[in-house]
Scaffold this active site. Sequence first.
Site, mmCIF file in Angstrom:
data_model
loop_
_atom_site.group_PDB
_atom_site.id
_atom_site.type_symbol
_atom_site.label_atom_id
_atom_site.label_comp_id
_atom_site.label_asym_id
_atom_site.label_seq_id
_atom_site.Cartn_x
_atom_site.Cartn_y
_atom_site.Cartn_z
ATOM 1 N N LYS A 53 -39.104 50.937 -11.527
ATOM 2 C CA LYS A 53 -38.841 49.509 -11.287
ATOM 3 C C LYS A 53 -37.336 49.257 -11.274
ATOM 4 O O LYS A 53 -36.810 48.533 -10.418
ATOM 5 C CB LYS A 53 -39.544 48.646 -12.345
ATOM 6 C CG LYS A 53 -41.058 48.613 -12.145
ATOM 7 C CD LYS A 53 -41.828 48.019 -13.317
ATOM 8 C CE LYS A 53 -43.330 48.225 -13.085
ATOM 9 N NZ LYS A 53 -44.181 47.744 -14.173
ATOM 10 N N GLN A 97 -43.584 45.586 -20.006
ATOM 11 C CA GLN A 97 -44.426 46.707 -19.589
ATOM 12 C C GLN A 97 -45.635 46.834 -20.523
ATOM 13 O O GLN A 97 -45.491 46.831 -21.746
ATOM 14 C CB GLN A 97 -43.591 48.006 -19.574
ATOM 15 C CG GLN A 97 -44.316 49.211 -19.004
ATOM 16 C CD GLN A 97 -44.645 49.083 -17.517
ATOM 17 O OE1 GLN A 97 -43.983 48.370 -16.777
ATOM 18 N NE2 GLN A 97 -45.676 49.765 -17.079
ATOM 19 N N ASP A 120 -44.869 39.361 -12.880
ATOM 20 C CA ASP A 120 -46.087 40.190 -12.865
ATOM 21 C C ASP A 120 -47.307 39.365 -12.425
ATOM 22 O O ASP A 120 -48.335 39.937 -12.068
ATOM 23 C CB ASP A 120 -46.370 40.725 -14.281
ATOM 24 C CG ASP A 120 -45.980 42.175 -14.461
ATOM 25 O OD1 ASP A 120 -46.019 42.933 -13.466
ATOM 26 O OD2 ASP A 120 -45.640 42.554 -15.602
HETATM 27 N N1 GUN Z 1 -48.654 48.646 -16.862
HETATM 28 C C1 GUN Z 1 -49.337 49.207 -15.841
HETATM 29 N N2 GUN Z 1 -49.199 48.465 -14.725
HETATM 30 C C2 GUN Z 1 -48.418 47.418 -15.058
HETATM 31 C C3 GUN Z 1 -47.909 46.312 -14.319
HETATM 32 O O1 GUN Z 1 -48.159 46.118 -13.123
HETATM 33 N N3 GUN Z 1 -47.120 45.451 -15.011
HETATM 34 C C4 GUN Z 1 -46.851 45.624 -16.322
HETATM 35 N N4 GUN Z 1 -46.078 44.722 -16.918
HETATM 36 N N5 GUN Z 1 -47.292 46.639 -17.030
HETATM 37 C C5 GUN Z 1 -48.081 47.528 -16.400
#
Ligand code: GUN
Length: 282
Positions: A53, A97, A120
């Site tokens: 990211k 996350q 998100d």
């Molecule tokens: N953990 C696995 N996929 C995601 C996601 O798309 N966003 C977040 N914040 N955590 C994750």
Amino acid sequence: MPQNIDGKAISAQIKEELKEKVADLKISRGISICLAVIQVGSDPASSVYVGNKKKACAYIGIDSRSYELPEETTQEELLQLIDKLNNEEEVNGILVQLPLPAQIDEDVVIRAIDPRKDVDGFHPQSVGALCIGQPGFVSCTPAGIIQLLKRSGIEIAGRECVIIGRSNIVGKPMALLILRENATVTIAHSRTENLREVTRRADILIVATGKPKMITREYVKEGAVVIDVGIHRNEAGKLCGDVDYEDVAPVCSAITPVPGGVGPMTIAMLMNNCVEAGIAGR
Ligand code: GUN
């Protein structure tokens, strides 16, 4: 052979478009965009996702701020950080996350994020807005699947779409999004009876079962479009999806590979949400 739905190429194209947009926003309007990424603990898979990211942000021209908190962080400490970031004008997006350590309640954390910074798309306000067709951030994986279909020239309106999986992150928002595109939608799940009969109705079959290679050709109508959300590593270290690709590919009209299908789209759509947050914040 079926059409290959190339998530790697489509996500690269979206990232190029966003890169241009971000440069233009900087030059013409003096807008810079900033994403705050919070990781609690050091789960190796999460570290890889967070790293990817941050890399995507750097590529596109989005500033990223990294908060790496220890495994034993309390919920109160995390909420304090979120509150601080909610109030910082230069931060446009906040991403926590998941998963979080057991002492922290994910729902409470998600609800603490300002919906205007919820890149998100997990906040109940974002999900509610999606449900009633109002503007708001949309969960990145389902949003990416819509882009995959549209950019591959696949017609959605009026077609039968079956989604296997009812998670808050994929299945449910996927159903709402594809309904917005005027598909006829069915959500199937682990308690669905006669699953094969249900999935064989699908013109578009979206699979998020979490079970490696579960979907074989018996589940698929001849000529269907198959979207595989799963990603697993087998004993030999090779990646595979929820769909048995070799078995299903010969009977469908289009299919996403694993890797290189849905996976790369999630980050591209996160970047898109960050850019939207940056624009809306001015
Ligand atoms: N953990 C696995 N996929 C995601 C996601 O798309 N966003 C977040 N914040 N955590 C994750």
